[in-house]
Design an enzyme around this catalytic site. Structure first.
Site, PDB file in Angstrom:
ATOM      1  CE  LYS A   1      -4.366   0.953   2.321  1.00 32.16           C
ATOM      2  NZ  LYS A   1      -5.113   0.735   3.552  1.00 32.16           N
TER       3      LYS A   1
HETATM    4  O1  G3P Z   1      -9.719   1.826   4.020  1.00 34.39           O
HETATM    5  C1  G3P Z   1      -9.461   3.101   4.482  1.00 34.39           C
HETATM    6  C2  G3P Z   1      -9.973   3.234   5.833  1.00 34.39           C
HETATM    7  O2  G3P Z   1      -9.287   2.457   6.746  1.00 34.39           O
HETATM    8  C3  G3P Z   1     -10.254   4.589   6.327  1.00 34.39           C
HETATM    9  O3  G3P Z   1     -11.470   4.477   6.937  1.00 34.39           O
HETATM   10  O4  G3P Z   1     -13.292   5.152   8.382  1.00 34.39           O
HETATM   11  O5  G3P Z   1     -10.938   5.868   8.904  1.00 34.39           O
HETATM   12  O6  G3P Z   1     -12.169   6.861   6.992  1.00 34.39           O
HETATM   13  P1  G3P Z   1     -11.989   5.669   7.847  1.00 34.39           P
END
Ligand code: G3P
Length: 217
Positions: free
Chosen positions: A87
């Protein structure tokens, strides 16, 4: 549509795997820290533990932000296990790293993507996956699902093979909406995936079927 789970929690990964619908796992440094996994060696070991639970791709994030650092870390991550996808953040050196890894046959997931232009660059650099963060766009009054449809349109215009991985999914309707506009993959929490299961008419119908069956017994 491929289903990835967005967590470093091994119990949740096992639950999703046992459901029989899991195609992979995404993680990030924040998700690792949430599970109390800190320190380079513990994090690397945790990636291998995840790979041993699931059959699909497991995204592992580089921490370096310079090209040589990303190459060094990405190669070490890719060597950990054949299921690892490196990543890489959508920054200038990240684009160079994506191209480097593509040329070496190392699969990548370009993360922190928030615009069609960033997604176009990721595809040109040969990313295996591109991760637009739809929930975080919704958080700032932008339409995250609309970004997925814009990227789909652009990739289809030119036949780019980079897979659109809808990330930062927060709830079940995000999954449905991303499926409608043609995301190749979604990654989200177990709760969003399990939400797909639920319908009150299913529960009512099943209760009635069982009650009627039991009348004769
Ligand atoms: O896949 C990306 C993710 O981990 C971010 O999610 O909910 O922190 O915006 P969030």
């Amino acid at each position: 549509m491929k289903f990835f789970i967005d967590t470093a929690n091994l119990d949740q990964i096992k639950d999703a795997q046992e459901l029989g619908i899991l195609d992979g796992v995404t993680t990030n440094p924040s998700l690792m820290a949430k599970e109390g996994i800190t320190g380079k060696n513990n994090i690397l070991k945790h990636y291998v533990d995840i790979c041993n639970i699931v059959e699909g791709d497991v995204s592992a994030e580089v921490i370096a932000t310079d090209l040589q650092g990303m190459i060094r870390e990405g190669e070490a991550l890719a060597d950990l296990h054949p299921q690892i996808v490196v990543k890489v953040p959508m920054i200038r050196d990240g684009v160079k790293a994506l191209k480097y890894f593509a040329d070496k046959g190392i699969r990548t997931n370009c993360t922190l993507v928030f615009s069609p232009g960033q997604a176009l660059l990721a595809a040109k650099a040969g990313a295996t996956y591109v991760s637009p963060f739809i929930g975080r766009l919704d958080d700032v009054s932008s339409n995250g699902v609309h970004l997925i449809s814009e990227i789909r349109h652009i990739y289809d215009n030119y036949g780019y093979e980079t897979q659109i991985l809808a990330a930062s999914i927060r709830h079940t309707m995000h999954i449905i909406d991303c499926a409608k506009v043609g995301a190749d993959v979604m990654t989200g929490p177990l709760s969003a995936i399990e939400g797909l299961l639920k319908h009150p008419l299913t529960d009512i119908g099943l209760e009635k079927f069982l009650a009627d069956y039991n009348k004769g017994n």
